[in-house]
Design an enzyme around this catalytic site. Structure first.
Site, PDB file in Angstrom:
ATOM      1  N   GLU A 118       0.735  -1.248   0.157  1.00  0.00           N
ATOM      2  CA  GLU A 118      -0.390  -0.186   0.170  1.00  0.00           C
ATOM      3  C   GLU A 118       0.830   1.071   0.237  1.00  0.00           C
ATOM      4  OE1 GLU A 118       2.429  -0.210   2.872  1.00  0.00           O
ATOM      5  OE2 GLU A 118      -0.021  -1.455   3.665  1.00  0.00           O
ATOM      6  N   HIS A 160       5.732   0.880  11.618  1.00  0.00           N
ATOM      7  CA  HIS A 160       5.657  -0.330  10.859  1.00  0.00           C
ATOM      8  C   HIS A 160       7.807  -0.686  10.249  1.00  0.00           C
ATOM      9  CE1 HIS A 160       2.061  -0.831  11.847  1.00  0.00           C
ATOM     10  NE2 HIS A 160       1.458   0.279  10.466  1.00  0.00           N
ATOM     11  N   ASP A 196      -0.664   3.243  18.435  1.00  0.00           N
ATOM     12  CA  ASP A 196      -1.077   3.147  17.354  1.00  0.00           C
ATOM     13  C   ASP A 196      -2.477   1.740  17.629  1.00  0.00           C
ATOM     14  OD1 ASP A 196      -0.680   4.079  14.774  1.00  0.00           O
ATOM     15  OD2 ASP A 196      -1.073   1.782  14.482  1.00  0.00           O
ATOM     16  N   HIS A 198      -2.385  -0.155  15.000  1.00  0.00           N
ATOM     17  CA  HIS A 198      -1.758  -1.013  14.704  1.00  0.00           C
ATOM     18  C   HIS A 198      -0.486  -1.405  14.667  1.00  0.00           C
ATOM     19  CE1 HIS A 198      -4.306   1.140  10.751  1.00  0.00           C
ATOM     20  NE2 HIS A 198      -4.901   0.311  10.798  1.00  0.00           N
ATOM     21  N   ASP A 285      -5.967   6.158  16.089  1.00  0.00           N
ATOM     22  CA  ASP A 285      -6.718   5.140  14.713  1.00  0.00           C
ATOM     23  C   ASP A 285      -7.229   4.454  15.466  1.00  0.00           C
ATOM     24  OD1 ASP A 285      -3.867   4.274  14.763  1.00  0.00           O
ATOM     25  OD2 ASP A 285      -4.072   3.858  12.826  1.00  0.00           O
ATOM     26  N   TYR A 324      -6.147   8.576  10.617  1.00  0.00           N
ATOM     27  CA  TYR A 324      -7.203   8.162   9.893  1.00  0.00           C
ATOM     28  C   TYR A 324      -8.528   9.089   9.443  1.00  0.00           C
ATOM     29  CZ  TYR A 324      -2.650   6.202   9.609  1.00  0.00           C
ATOM     30  OH  TYR A 324      -1.929   5.756   9.485  1.00  0.00           O
TER      31      TYR A 324
END
Length: 343
Positions: A118, A160, A196, A198, A285, A324
């Site tokens: 992505e 990440h 976060d 994620h 997020d 986001y």
């Protein structure tokens, strides 16, 4: 609390992200930062400083040399190969394929260093990435010099990114840089708290075998959420790092009650670890209206989270990560900072 921020973040603005089988406007885009800046100023947090240039020494120390060389040269190689668009990985080494031999061809090289497709690379992504790292470094230097806390408004985000892979919108791991900087300044033990939505797979990967940096992550269960393949509760570290990783995977629909219980447990483990400094991967997020997440936190919850984190009483650097729901990202991020400062 001082904020470190570089206008050069705008140099990273891919025109497309591969999502749901379509090319869409990236969720991680420059306007995210504008909402955070606007909220900071609205709340009177106007001590906002340009970080200057990144110190490449620590970045090189933390990163695979081939990976850094790739990030610096990828665009030129891509264009020399005749490709017209932005850089997007189209093939990656998977099970039973060779993973120790980077291809010469730039198309293969991109796939070798990408952990997800992505995340696109543009002509000036590298410059923006270095400005993000510089914000983390400057914020950490400010805290080392005596401030209680500082905010690195990093973009692109970092948690990440591993020492040799990019993805999830991340290229250099800013939180890991900050932790290493604290260590180099004399802190015997440092903690990284990743809130976060994620999982901070890159941060975990960097420190998994070390006992001097404790990593705790609150995130969507890997069975259900990106990055999918790391962040299970039974991942606790290895070798010298055994017991220095704590993962808190949670299911779709998780609200603040369960989430804050995980946060309290992570905080108690950081305290027991004996951390002398704290880095917070500040993703917001987990918000109920985030378009690519599934937790149900509301904006006041982030202020309470900041208060709880402040209870550790540690010198703290906040590094901006995800979030986001564009119109709420500034409110939620600044709520954490204000909760922390007001504790």
């Amino acid at each position: 609390m001082r904020t470190y921020f570089s206008e050069r973040h705008r140099m990273h603005f891919p025109q497309a992200e591969l999502h749901g089988g379509e090319l869409v406007t990236p969720y991680e885009r420059p306007s995210r930062v504008e909402y955070v800046l606007a909220r900071l100023k609205e709340r009177g947090l106007t001590d906002i400083v340009d970080p200057g240039e990144a110190d490449m020494g620590p970045i090189r120390d933390m990163s695979d040399p081939g990976y850094l060389a790739f990030l610096e040269s990828a665009w030129d190689e891509w264009k020399a190969a005749g490709f017209a668009g932005e850089i997007i990985a189209t093939s990656t080494p998977v099970r039973r394929m060779q993973t120790g031999r980077p291809p010469r061809n730039i198309d293969g090289k991109v796939g070798y260093y990408a952990l997800a497709s992505e995340t696109a690379i543009t002509r000036t992504t590298w410059e923006a990435t270095l400005s993000s790292a510089a914000s983390a470094q400057a914020a950490t230097a400010h805290v080392i010099s005596g401030a209680w806390a500082a905010f690195a408004l990093c973009r692109p985000p970092g948690h990440h990114a591993t020492a040799d892979m990019y993805g999830g919108y991340c290229f250099i791991n800013n939180a890991a840089l900050a932790a290493e900087q604290f260590r180099a300044s004399g802190a015997g033990r440092v903690a990284i708290l990743d809130i976060d939505f994620h999982h901070g797979n890159g941060t975990q990967d960097i420190f998994y075998g070390r006992g001097d940096v404790f990593f705790a992550s609150l995130h969507g269960a890997p069975e259900d959420a990106f990055p999918y393949f790391l962040g299970f509760a039974d991942e606790t570290g290895e070798g010298d790092g055994e017991g220095s990783t704590a993962n808190y995977p949670m299911s779709p629909g998780t609200g603040y009650g369960e989430w804050s219980g995980a946060l309290d447990d992570a905080i108690s483990r950081i305290r027991a670890f004996g951390a002398e400094a704290l880095v917070v991967s500040l993703g917001v997020d987990a918000f109920k209206d985030d378009p690519i997440s599934f937790f149900k936190l509301d904006s006041p919850d982030f202020m309470d989270a900041g208060r709880r984190i402040a209870g550790l009483g540690l010198p703290t650097v906040f590094c901006m990560e995800g979030g986001y729901a564009i119109e709420a990202v500034g409110i939620n991020a600044v709520n954490v900072l204000e909760g922390f400062e007001g504790a």
